[in-house]
Design a protein around this motif. Structure first.
Motif, PDB file in Angstrom:
ATOM      1  N   TYR A 132       0.839  -1.206   0.000  1.00 58.90           N
ATOM      2  CA  TYR A 132       0.000   0.000   0.000  1.00 58.90           C
ATOM      3  C   TYR A 132       0.876   1.260   0.000  1.00 58.90           C
ATOM      4  O   TYR A 132       0.610   2.216  -0.716  1.00 58.90           O
ATOM      5  CB  TYR A 132      -0.921  -0.028   1.221  1.00 58.90           C
ATOM      6  N   LEU A 133       1.941   1.251   0.807  1.00 60.08           N
ATOM      7  CA  LEU A 133       2.827   2.422   0.873  1.00 60.08           C
ATOM      8  C   LEU A 133       3.481   2.703  -0.476  1.00 60.08           C
ATOM      9  O   LEU A 133       3.778   3.842  -0.811  1.00 60.08           O
ATOM     10  CB  LEU A 133       3.935   2.201   1.921  1.00 60.08           C
ATOM     11  N   LYS A 134       3.705   1.642  -1.242  1.00 56.82           N
ATOM     12  CA  LYS A 134       4.376   1.830  -2.533  1.00 56.82           C
ATOM     13  C   LYS A 134       3.415   2.239  -3.645  1.00 56.82           C
ATOM     14  O   LYS A 134       3.843   2.751  -4.666  1.00 56.82           O
ATOM     15  CB  LYS A 134       5.085   0.528  -2.939  1.00 56.82           C
ATOM     16  N   THR A 135       2.124   1.966  -3.448  1.00 59.77           N
ATOM     17  CA  THR A 135       1.185   2.235  -4.544  1.00 59.77           C
ATOM     18  C   THR A 135       0.260   3.428  -4.278  1.00 59.77           C
ATOM     19  O   THR A 135      -0.100   4.150  -5.196  1.00 59.77           O
ATOM     20  CB  THR A 135       0.311   1.001  -4.832  1.00 59.77           C
ATOM     21  N   ARG A 136      -0.106   3.632  -3.053  1.00 61.77           N
ATOM     22  CA  ARG A 136      -1.006   4.734  -2.726  1.00 61.77           C
ATOM     23  C   ARG A 136      -0.268   6.065  -2.893  1.00 61.77           C
ATOM     24  O   ARG A 136       0.806   6.262  -2.319  1.00 61.77           O
ATOM     25  CB  ARG A 136      -1.498   4.570  -1.289  1.00 61.77           C
TER      26      ARG A 136
ATOM     27  N   GLN B  17      -3.590   1.998  10.679  1.00 57.25           N
ATOM     28  CA  GLN B  17      -3.277   3.437  10.587  1.00 57.25           C
ATOM     29  C   GLN B  17      -2.650   3.782   9.236  1.00 57.25           C
ATOM     30  O   GLN B  17      -3.017   4.757   8.596  1.00 57.25           O
ATOM     31  CB  GLN B  17      -2.331   3.824  11.731  1.00 57.25           C
ATOM     32  N   LEU B  18      -1.686   2.968   8.789  1.00 61.74           N
ATOM     33  CA  LEU B  18      -0.986   3.287   7.538  1.00 61.74           C
ATOM     34  C   LEU B  18      -1.890   3.091   6.320  1.00 61.74           C
ATOM     35  O   LEU B  18      -1.633   3.672   5.272  1.00 61.74           O
ATOM     36  CB  LEU B  18       0.288   2.440   7.401  1.00 61.74           C
ATOM     37  N   HIS B  19      -2.945   2.290   6.469  1.00 58.32           N
ATOM     38  CA  HIS B  19      -3.902   2.144   5.376  1.00 58.32           C
ATOM     39  C   HIS B  19      -4.938   3.271   5.365  1.00 58.32           C
ATOM     40  O   HIS B  19      -5.803   3.297   4.489  1.00 58.32           O
ATOM     41  CB  HIS B  19      -4.628   0.786   5.456  1.00 58.32           C
ATOM     42  N   GLY B  20      -4.860   4.151   6.354  1.00 62.70           N
ATOM     43  CA  GLY B  20      -5.828   5.247   6.402  1.00 62.70           C
ATOM     44  C   GLY B  20      -7.240   4.694   6.468  1.00 62.70           C
ATOM     45  O   GLY B  20      -7.490   3.661   7.098  1.00 62.70           O
TER      46      GLY B  20
END
Lengths: 380, 398
Positions: A262-266, A336-339
């Motif tokens: 997710y961190l790499k694509t969002r 949290q990191l996925h919002g």
């Protein structure tokens, strides 16, 4: 010293992983969670075919003679797939009780049936209002000569609604919180006087409250030594704790993969959010917590089979407390990191998080086991 | 999967223990156990004792005079040394400059420097950081200009641990301003007796003198002291970082410290009972013990995996972060365990009549100082934030 799995173990892990990836996708799992049983009997039969249900049993009872490390390896993959099938209750809990305490004929009758996928079982031990106390048993079993009458209530019996047979602990002697005087009995789900109220749990599996009203069982239902079952129950629950720690590690690993992806694509502010150092460092802490948890889960799996009861207690409580802390922080950070995507039902992240949280509440939470570990320091 | 030491490894442990028992000087062991400051002589004496046994450089390959031990043997050795109160082997010579000389130095450099490191004759220090180049090490400005057979070095190094004891310093110096910053750095070995070098003490938070500033004013360094190729120093520096790792988790040290913390909690009193019976304090000890149990296994996992691929990986950053956090938790708890007796800086100053019963000066006095001093461990060797950057980039690809 080595941390390597054997060829056989790696092959088993690989087979199971491929099965889960193909036959147990997240959308299939969601449908199963909402079904009547809460799991799939076809999948259960396939797990039997893969040999999983025979894993910890001796070969003479149709088993594969596996140890706790084998179970760890399986549970990690089951965790990754959020598998709903009642492996823990049937194979780990009831299975190890029968394997370790059963008579020849009990083993003969029950173990091959579990291994073959024909028999679902579980343990009913904890009681309402006693939290995680192992010896606080008010349920009674009164001898009538050649049978016992069981009376009492058991809470949050894992997989209790689907179990064909339930291993229940009851007092045959001693006071309400005595270590001595506890015995185990195998009771069929259709026994007159046994009331099972099943319900879904927060993580999509099933459990039950059970009531025993003059449930009559024969002498041959007694599992293990009369009055002396507590050490056997503790050991079975320790196996289950080790299995849950491994399941949690499997889930944390999957959550880390999902979160990293997710961190790499969002993208926000015109770039992947993984470029932001605040998020990078939080992700790193998730990885560190997971590797530390993996170490502790491994330690407990290796030691639970081989050591004396006191050392087993220390290591297993250490693992449950520590893995629980890691699971909490990794689960919360992943959400949290996925919002907003972390708190919706549609994505597997929230389901992983819920399962981790429920694992923490099962068989003693972090505070409970940290307390046990801490109190052992008094004797140091 | 097997977490037991082999019978050979257990025999090895017995041999190490019995050697330390009969050879570690008692005065040194007592200083280490009490957390007192060690002098140069303490370190050198122990190094010479180890050298006589053939254990002066346990992590080196045999061809260079090392013991050629496995990762597990190194771990056992470290654990036994820590438990017995042996001084930590300083990394600068055997673990930092030596592997670089072995891998990239020429034969004459290897013959000249390595035997004197293992024997304890030469004390090395590290010239990396500068006032303006800390975490951003590649921005370093200490300049080395080639003039005939010499480099002329000018500039300043900072945070030089035990520079005041050192015979030699290995330095990263700028030999070019062309291209990327990293591409203009060279690895130079400099004799600390060379004219133009000034060492100035920097007093630490606990009042001790470990670190220094080192100034270079037209220092002439023979070209033969260049390691490898000019402008390739950054590669060697990165290689070196990976070799600092055998003891980076400091599990042995922390196990010994945990044992001391438990002893302290049994000796100190709170509410008329041993402090260990105070549940809040006991739970804090339990918490750090859990962290350490997990790290012990994580450390072995990394060491054994490395042993197979023979290349240091970024996993060492995990060990650095956790190891330093644990060390800091332990020093903090030891200080807290003393209650308000953590205040006095020196117990000699207290009147004998006022001296408390439960703890004597020997073990109590340095504990607050150790807490303050130990804040350094999450800062040096690449701060824990830099370690997180390394993991984010090298392991996670962020």
């Amino acid at each position: 010293m080595n941390f390597d799995y054997s060829e056989e173990q790696l092959a088993l892990q690989d087979t199971l992983r491929r099965f889960i990836d193909k036959e147990y996708r997240f959308d299939q799992r969601r449908t199963l969670a909402q079904s009547e049983d809460g799991f799939s009997r076809e999948v259960w039969a396939q797990l039997a075919e893969l040999g999983l249900l025979a894993l910890p049993f001796p070969e003479e009872y149709g088993g594969l003679g596996g140890n706790a490390v084998d179970t760890m390896l399986v549970m990690e993959v089951l965790g990754r797939g959020l598998v709903l099938e009642p492996y823990l209750g049937t194979v780990v809990l009831a299975g190890s009780l029968i394997r370790d305490a059963g008579t020849l004929s009990q083993k003969d009758m029950l173990l091959p049936a579990i291994a073959g996928g024909e028999l679902l079982m579980t343990l009913a031990h904890y009681e309402p209002g006693t939290r995680y106390e192992m010896n606080h048993i008010a349920t009674t079993a009164k001898s009538t000569g050649n049978s016992y009458l069981i009376n009492g209530a058991k809470s949050v019996v894992l997989g209790g609604n689907d179990a064909d047979k339930i291993v229940v602990s009851a007092r045959t002697g001693g006071g309400r919180r005595d270590n001595d005087g506890i015995s185990l009995f195998v009771v069929g789900r259709t026994a007159p006087g046994l009331i099972i109220r099943g319900y879904p749990t927060q993580d999509g599996s099933r459990a039950a409250e059970t009531q025993f009203d003059n449930v009559e069982v024969g002498d041959d239902a007694l599992l293990g030594t009369k009055d002396g079952a507590l050490p056997i129950i503790e050991r079975a629950i320790d196996y289950a704790i080790v299995a849950l720690c491994a399941e949690a590690v499997g889930i944390m690993t999957a959550l880390n993969e999902a979160t990293l992806d997710y961190l790499k694509t969002r993208k926000q502010f015109g770039q992947p959010i993984g470029r932001f150092q605040a998020l990078q460092h939080r992700m790193v802490d998730m990885v560190i917590a997971t590797e530390q948890a993996r170490s502790m889960a491994t330690l407990s799996a290796v030691r639970v089979d081989s050591i004396d009861a006191a050392e087993r207690r220390r290591v297993v409580s250490a693992a449950k407390a520590y893995v629980g802390q890691s699971a909490r922080s990794v689960g919360q950070a992943a959400v949290q990191l996925h919002g907003g995507m972390g708190v919706v039902d549609e994505l597997n992240v929230s389901h992983y998080f819920k399962r981790l949280t429920m694992i923490n509440a099962t068989f003693g939470d972090t505070d409970h086991h940290l307390g046990i570990f801490s109190d052992l320091l008094l004797a140091d | 999967m097997d977490l037991n030491f082999t019978p050979e490894e257990q025999e090895f442990r017995v041999a190490v223990r019995s050697f330390i028992d009969s050879n570690l000087p008692l005065d040194i062991a007592s200083k280490v156990r009490n957390g007192s400051c060690l002098g140069k002589d303490d370190f050198v004496r122990w190094q010479k004792i180890l050298h006589r046994q053939g254990w002066g450089a346990t992590m080196w390959p045999k061809q260079f005079g090392g013991a050629g031990w496995s990762a597990v043997q190194l771990y056992i050795f470290d654990e036994e040394c820590s438990a017995a109160g042996a001084p930590m082997q300083l990394p600068f010579g055997p673990k930092m400059v030596a592997p670089v000389i072995m891998a990239y130095g020429n034969r004459s450099q290897q013959e000249r420097f390595l035997p004197r490191i293992v024997s304890g004759e030469d004390w090395w220090c590290q010239g990396y950081s500068e006032p303006e180049a800390g975490s951003d090490l590649a921005s370093l400005r200490t300049k080395a200009e080639r003039q005939g057979d010499y480099y002329i070095v000018n500039g300043q190094k900072a945070w030089t641990t035990y520079g005041h004891y050192a015979d030699w310093i290995f330095c990263l110096v700028r030999t070019s301003n062309e291209g990327r910053q990293q591409a203009g750095i060279s690895f130079l070995l400099i004799d600390m007796k060379t004219p133009g070098i000034t060492v100035r003490p920097v007093i630490m938070i606990d009042g001790g003198h470990e670190i220094n500033e080192v100034w270079f004013d037209n220092v002439k360094v023979p070209v033969e002291n260049l390691v490898g190729e000019e402008n390739k120093g950054w590669t060697y520096a990165k290689f070196l970082l990976g070799h600092e790792r055998t003891d980076i988790a400091r599990v042995g040290r922390s196990k010994a410290a945990l044992k001391r913390l438990k002893q302290l909690a049994h000796r100190e009193f709170a509410n008329g009972r041993p402090l260990i019976e105070d549940q809040r304090f006991r739970d804090r000890i339990a918490q750090v013990e859990l962290e350490l149990m997990a790290l012990e296994i994580t450390n072995m996992r990394v060491l054994l995996a490395d042993g197979k691929k023979h290349a240091p990986g970024p996993e060492a950053s995990i060990l650095k972060i956790k190891g330093s956090e644990i060390e800091q938790m332990l020093t903090e708890l030891m200080m807290l365990g003393l209650g308000h007796y953590s205040l006095p800086r020196s117990f000699e100053a207290l009147d004998a009549g006022a001296r408390r019963q439960s703890a004597d000066a020997d073990y109590a006095a340095p504990l607050s100082g150790n807490y303050f001093n130990c804040r350094k461990v999450s800062i040096y060797g690449g701060s824990n934030e830099i370690q997180r950057n390394i993991i984010a980039q090298m392991i996670l690809g962020l």
